[in-house]
Design a protein around this motif. Structure first.
Motif, PDB file in Angstrom:
ATOM      1  N   VAL A 193       0.836  -1.203   0.000  1.00 58.45           N
ATOM      2  CA  VAL A 193       0.000   0.000   0.000  1.00 58.45           C
ATOM      3  C   VAL A 193       0.870   1.253   0.000  1.00 58.45           C
ATOM      4  N   GLU A 194       1.963   1.210   0.755  1.00 59.12           N
ATOM      5  CA  GLU A 194       2.872   2.360   0.811  1.00 59.12           C
ATOM      6  C   GLU A 194       3.389   2.720  -0.583  1.00 59.12           C
ATOM      7  N   VAL A 195       3.697   1.721  -1.383  1.00 55.93           N
ATOM      8  CA  VAL A 195       4.155   1.977  -2.756  1.00 55.93           C
ATOM      9  C   VAL A 195       3.022   2.558  -3.596  1.00 55.93           C
ATOM     10  N   LEU A 196       1.839   1.959  -3.489  1.00 57.18           N
ATOM     11  CA  LEU A 196       0.715   2.395  -4.310  1.00 57.18           C
ATOM     12  C   LEU A 196       0.248   3.794  -3.942  1.00 57.18           C
ATOM     13  N   TYR A 197       0.463   4.186  -2.700  1.00 62.57           N
ATOM     14  CA  TYR A 197      -0.117   5.419  -2.197  1.00 62.57           C
ATOM     15  C   TYR A 197       0.576   6.677  -2.712  1.00 62.57           C
ATOM     16  N   GLY A 198       1.831   6.560  -3.114  1.00 56.71           N
ATOM     17  CA  GLY A 198       2.569   7.735  -3.557  1.00 56.71           C
ATOM     18  C   GLY A 198       3.000   7.630  -5.003  1.00 56.71           C
ATOM     19  N   VAL A 199       3.876   8.544  -5.401  1.00 53.04           N
ATOM     20  CA  VAL A 199       4.465   8.496  -6.740  1.00 53.04           C
ATOM     21  C   VAL A 199       5.983   8.434  -6.614  1.00 53.04           C
ATOM     22  N   ARG A 200       6.616   7.826  -7.606  1.00 52.18           N
ATOM     23  CA  ARG A 200       8.067   7.670  -7.631  1.00 52.18           C
ATOM     24  C   ARG A 200       8.569   7.986  -9.032  1.00 52.18           C
ATOM     25  N   PRO A 201       9.779   8.525  -9.137  1.00 53.06           N
ATOM     26  CA  PRO A 201      10.308   8.822 -10.468  1.00 53.06           C
ATOM     27  C   PRO A 201      10.284   7.624 -11.399  1.00 53.06           C
ATOM     28  N   GLU A 202      10.537   6.419 -10.861  1.00 51.55           N
ATOM     29  CA  GLU A 202      10.607   5.245 -11.730  1.00 51.55           C
ATOM     30  C   GLU A 202       9.253   4.891 -12.340  1.00 51.55           C
ATOM     31  N   PHE A 203       8.148   5.365 -11.743  1.00 54.42           N
ATOM     32  CA  PHE A 203       6.837   5.139 -12.363  1.00 54.42           C
ATOM     33  C   PHE A 203       6.747   5.922 -13.676  1.00 54.42           C
ATOM     34  N   LEU A 204       6.996   7.215 -13.592  1.00 53.76           N
ATOM     35  CA  LEU A 204       6.899   8.061 -14.786  1.00 53.76           C
ATOM     36  C   LEU A 204       7.959   7.683 -15.812  1.00 53.76           C
ATOM     37  N   GLN A 205       9.126   7.291 -15.326  1.00 53.49           N
ATOM     38  CA  GLN A 205      10.180   6.871 -16.254  1.00 53.49           C
ATOM     39  C   GLN A 205       9.752   5.648 -17.065  1.00 53.49           C
ATOM     40  N   ALA A 206       8.942   4.777 -16.474  1.00 54.70           N
ATOM     41  CA  ALA A 206       8.452   3.601 -17.203  1.00 54.70           C
ATOM     42  C   ALA A 206       7.579   4.026 -18.380  1.00 54.70           C
ATOM     43  N   ALA A 207       6.780   5.071 -18.193  1.00 55.30           N
ATOM     44  CA  ALA A 207       5.970   5.585 -19.306  1.00 55.30           C
ATOM     45  C   ALA A 207       6.869   6.152 -20.396  1.00 55.30           C
ATOM     46  N   TYR A 208       7.892   6.897 -20.002  1.00 57.26           N
ATOM     47  CA  TYR A 208       8.832   7.433 -20.998  1.00 57.26           C
ATOM     48  C   TYR A 208       9.523   6.301 -21.767  1.00 57.26           C
ATOM     49  N   GLN A 209       9.859   5.233 -21.056  1.00 62.95           N
ATOM     50  CA  GLN A 209      10.502   4.092 -21.708  1.00 62.95           C
ATOM     51  C   GLN A 209       9.573   3.490 -22.760  1.00 62.95           C
ATOM     52  N   ALA A 210       8.294   3.333 -22.411  1.00 64.09           N
ATOM     53  CA  ALA A 210       7.332   2.792 -23.368  1.00 64.09           C
ATOM     54  C   ALA A 210       7.164   3.721 -24.564  1.00 64.09           C
ATOM     55  N   ILE A 211       7.175   5.025 -24.323  1.00 61.73           N
ATOM     56  CA  ILE A 211       7.078   6.000 -25.412  1.00 61.73           C
ATOM     57  C   ILE A 211       8.271   5.864 -26.350  1.00 61.73           C
ATOM     58  N   ASP A 212       9.464   5.774 -25.787  1.00 64.95           N
ATOM     59  CA  ASP A 212      10.663   5.649 -26.619  1.00 64.95           C
ATOM     60  C   ASP A 212      10.649   4.348 -27.422  1.00 64.95           C
ATOM     61  N   GLU A 213      10.225   3.270 -26.776  1.00 66.66           N
ATOM     62  CA  GLU A 213      10.214   1.978 -27.465  1.00 66.66           C
ATOM     63  C   GLU A 213       9.172   1.924 -28.578  1.00 66.66           C
ATOM     64  N   ASP A 214       8.011   2.538 -28.351  1.00 58.11           N
ATOM     65  CA  ASP A 214       6.903   2.410 -29.299  1.00 58.11           C
ATOM     66  C   ASP A 214       6.829   3.545 -30.311  1.00 58.11           C
ATOM     67  N   TYR A 215       7.344   4.729 -29.942  1.00 55.87           N
ATOM     68  CA  TYR A 215       7.201   5.903 -30.811  1.00 55.87           C
ATOM     69  C   TYR A 215       8.526   6.560 -31.156  1.00 55.87           C
ATOM     70  N   GLY A 216       9.606   6.069 -30.586  1.00 60.18           N
ATOM     71  CA  GLY A 216      10.923   6.608 -30.898  1.00 60.18           C
ATOM     72  C   GLY A 216      11.369   7.753 -30.024  1.00 60.18           C
ATOM     73  N   SER A 217      10.417   8.585 -29.603  1.00 57.40           N
ATOM     74  CA  SER A 217      10.729   9.760 -28.792  1.00 57.40           C
ATOM     75  C   SER A 217       9.429  10.379 -28.313  1.00 57.40           C
ATOM     76  N   LEU A 218       9.541  11.323 -27.388  1.00 53.86           N
ATOM     77  CA  LEU A 218       8.356  12.051 -26.931  1.00 53.86           C
ATOM     78  C   LEU A 218       7.729  12.838 -28.080  1.00 53.86           C
ATOM     79  N   GLU A 219       8.555  13.425 -28.921  1.00 54.00           N
ATOM     80  CA  GLU A 219       8.017  14.161 -30.070  1.00 54.00           C
ATOM     81  C   GLU A 219       7.267  13.226 -31.014  1.00 54.00           C
ATOM     82  N   GLY A 220       7.786  12.004 -31.182  1.00 50.87           N
ATOM     83  CA  GLY A 220       7.079  11.019 -31.992  1.00 50.87           C
ATOM     84  C   GLY A 220       5.744  10.647 -31.382  1.00 50.87           C
ATOM     85  N   TYR A 221       5.704  10.571 -30.055  1.00 56.52           N
ATOM     86  CA  TYR A 221       4.444  10.274 -29.371  1.00 56.52           C
ATOM     87  C   TYR A 221       3.431  11.389 -29.556  1.00 56.52           C
TER      88      TYR A 221
END
Length: 240
Positions: free
Chosen positions: A191-219
């Protein structure tokens, strides 16, 4: 300074000291947790702020359990169904001994899912924002994950630095209600993990963007359908 909203702990102007963007227009874009607990004073604050548009990322049952009571706003549903609590709950029910690292990994999967299963919702989010600069609140239930990713996208689209975006994102940890185990069937360390936010959460989204779209601009261009004209429109509406 953000107005005192009694029924929403994580309500704040996207233009804040955490975001060092002098040209970002204040009192137009607000991020929040759910609005189902607002009282009459809160509704009065909304009217004073000119808020007329609400963009709600909550799923069907979340919305039904906590309906926005402010009669002077138009609520648009951009439903992204929550999954992580359900998935972790099923694992615990099956006898899994979840670690803190397991919870972090599942939260990272949730953020990858924003990109890989829910990009159409964030495209709708931008379509609403481009329609007009009507003062707007966008939110989910806690105002931290679906809302946090949406805030990151609009800040990036308006020219914020990565550091600005991360500061705004992590500010949520200071705005949430104190953690309580009431109503949870998961271990406290999960619950402690779910209750807050961590940089590695948002970084995972950026990783998916880079893998699927090449870059944030591509997204922006290929996923969110924000071409040059749409980007100019956003800058005209939300920057000084």
């Amino acid at each position: 300074m953000d107005p005192k909203i009694n029924g929403a702990f994580n309500f704040r102007d996207l233009k804040s000291p955490a975001v060092l963007m002098p040209r970002l227009r204040p009192r137009l874009l607000y991020r929040s947790d759910h609005l189902g607990a607002l009282d009459e004073d809160d509704a009065s604050h909304f009217r004073a702020l000119g808020i007329r548009r609400v963009l709600d990322f909550r799923g069907i049952f979340e919305r039904a359990e906590a309906v926005c009571p402010v009669p002077t706003v138009t609520v648009h549903s951009l439903a992204i169904e929550p999954t992580v609590v359900q998935v972790l709950g099923a694992l615990v029910a099956a006898g899994e001994k979840l670690t803190r690292e397991d919870a972090v990994a599942h939260m990272q999967d949730t953020y990858r899912g924003f990109v890989r299963q829910n990009t159409h919702r964030f495209a709708e989010f931008f379509a609403h924002l481009m329609h007009s600069d009507t003062p707007t609140v966008f939110h989910c239930t806690a105002g931290k994950d679906r809302t946090g990713f949406a805030a990151a996208l609009i800040l990036h689209a308006l020219g914020a630095t990565h550091d600005d975006v991360m500061r705004d994102y992590l500010l949520t940890n200071q705005r949430l209600k104190p953690m309580s185990m009431k109503g949870w069937s998961l271990p406290a360390h999960v619950v402690e993990v779910l209750y807050g936010v961590r940089p590695e959460f948002l970084q995972a989204a950026y990783q998916a963007i880079d893998e699927d779209y090449g870059s944030l601009e591509g997204y922006f261009s290929d996923g969110l359908h924000l071409g040059a004209a749409e980007r100019r429109r956003l800058l005209e509406l939300y920057l000084l």
